[in-house]
Scaffold this motif. Structure first.
Motif, short mmCIF file in Angstrom:
data_model
loop_
_atom_site.label_atom_id
_atom_site.label_comp_id
_atom_site.label_asym_id
_atom_site.label_seq_id
_atom_site.Cartn_x
_atom_site.Cartn_y
_atom_site.Cartn_z
N VAL A 169 49.57 40.55 51.37
CA VAL A 169 49.14 41.20 50.13
C VAL A 169 49.95 40.71 48.93
N LYS A 170 49.25 40.39 47.87
CA LYS A 170 49.90 40.10 46.59
C LYS A 170 49.30 41.07 45.58
N ALA A 171 50.03 42.13 45.26
CA ALA A 171 49.54 43.19 44.37
C ALA A 171 49.91 42.86 42.93
N LEU A 172 48.92 42.38 42.18
CA LEU A 172 49.17 42.02 40.79
C LEU A 172 48.96 43.19 39.84
N ARG A 173 48.14 44.15 40.27
CA ARG A 173 47.84 45.30 39.42
C ARG A 173 47.50 46.49 40.32
N PRO A 174 47.47 47.72 39.79
CA PRO A 174 47.20 48.90 40.62
C PRO A 174 45.86 48.78 41.35
N PHE A 175 45.84 49.23 42.61
CA PHE A 175 44.63 49.12 43.41
C PHE A 175 43.50 50.01 42.91
N ASN A 176 43.84 51.06 42.15
CA ASN A 176 42.77 51.94 41.65
C ASN A 176 41.98 51.32 40.50
N THR A 177 42.35 50.09 40.10
CA THR A 177 41.59 49.39 39.06
C THR A 177 40.54 48.44 39.65
N GLN A 227 35.47 32.11 38.21
CA GLN A 227 34.52 33.14 37.81
C GLN A 227 35.06 34.56 37.95
N GLY A 228 36.16 34.72 38.66
CA GLY A 228 36.67 36.06 38.95
C GLY A 228 37.18 36.78 37.72
N ILE A 229 37.22 38.11 37.84
CA ILE A 229 37.74 38.94 36.76
C ILE A 229 38.92 39.76 37.30
N GLU A 230 39.62 40.43 36.41
CA GLU A 230 40.85 41.14 36.80
C GLU A 230 40.58 42.26 37.79
N GLN A 231 39.37 42.81 37.77
CA GLN A 231 39.06 43.95 38.64
C GLN A 231 38.61 43.50 40.04
N ASP A 232 38.65 42.20 40.30
CA ASP A 232 38.27 41.69 41.62
C ASP A 232 39.49 41.64 42.54
N LEU A 233 39.25 41.98 43.81
CA LEU A 233 40.25 41.82 44.86
C LEU A 233 39.73 40.82 45.87
N TYR A 234 40.47 39.75 46.11
CA TYR A 234 40.04 38.72 47.03
C TYR A 234 40.67 38.94 48.42
#
Length: 244
Positions: free
Chosen positions: A150-158, A236-243
């Motif tokens: 896991v690489k958590a760049l921002r809160p998961f609730n976003t 194409q990804g956006i900040e709210q995407d989790l890969y």
């Protein structure tokens, strides 16, 4: 290589599936900056009915400073314990003394009967990793249990969308249903849609799995047989995407 792949597919039905074991999650940590994100992910995917705590592991070098380092780590993890307690999750601290970090983690997995390990990742390749292999590679080669990096760049609730890039023949690998269940939990708790991209046969098996589930999930499927679809998504990804 092709012969080996065909043999793996033919033997897939012979792989025993062990189920019914209580969920035990291990979070090995070494970087204080990543602790909260890894604990948050463990809480997010954790079975709410699980009786076992989440185990946080520190592996310290086997030298004359080992005991002192363990005490320092325990002090550092106090905030993580409070953070988990706020989410009604018990966090247990465990330590292993070993010259090799991957061996220390692998030993803890066996001793604690862990079936889900969550590792942090910084995306960097050092000279040591290049020559001897990374902790992640060494751990994966030494355990048959699920390992999540896991690489958590921002809160998961976003998160709004979970994009899952699937390798060929993933459906015949042991643990296929387990990670599909984990993704279902992740999507429900973050109110996210799931986008699966991969080979047609694998997508068909995933569709069958989720069609048998009564939970109403928003799922999309995209057939892609390119070698590196992540390159396309990166543009194409956006900040709210989790890969995944």
């Amino acid at each position: 290589e092709r012969s080996g792949r065909k043999l793996a597919i033919a033997e897939a039905d012979k792989i025993p599936v062990i189920s019914g074991n209580p969920e035990r999650i291990l979070v090995p940590v070494s970087n204080p900056a990543t602790i909260e994100g890894l604990v948050d992910f463990a809480i997010l995917i954790r079975d709410t009915q699980a009786s076992q705590p989440v185990y946080m592991l520190s592996v310290v070098p086997d030298d004359e400073f080992a005991q002192e380092q363990i005490l320092k780590n325990n002090k550092m993890f106090e905030s993580a314990i409070s953070h988990a307690a706020a989410a009604d999750t018990k966090l247990n601290l465990v330590s292993r003394v070993d010259l090799n970090v991957a061996n220390g983690i692998s030993r803890a997995v066996k001793e604690l009967m862990i079936n889900k390990t969550i590792l942090g990742w910084n995306g960097k390749i050092t000279t040591s990793n290049f020559l001897f292999g990374s902790i992640i590679e060494n751990l994966i080669s030494s355990t048959e249990q699920m390992v999540m990096v896991v690489k958590a760049l921002r809160p998961f609730n976003t998160i709004n969308r979970v994009i899952v890039i699937i390798p060929e023949n993933a459906e015949i690998e042991a643990g296929f249903n387990t990670w599909l269940l984990m993704l279902k939990v992740l999507a429900i708790r973050t109110s996210s849609m799931l986008l699966f991209e991969g080979f047609q046969k694998t997508l068909s098996e995933i569709r069958i799995f989720y069609d048998m589930d009564a939970v109403n999930l928003k799922i999309e499927y995209k057939v892609s047989e390119v070698s590196h679809p992540l390159i396309e998504h990166a543009q194409q990804g956006i900040e709210q995407d989790l890969y995944v």
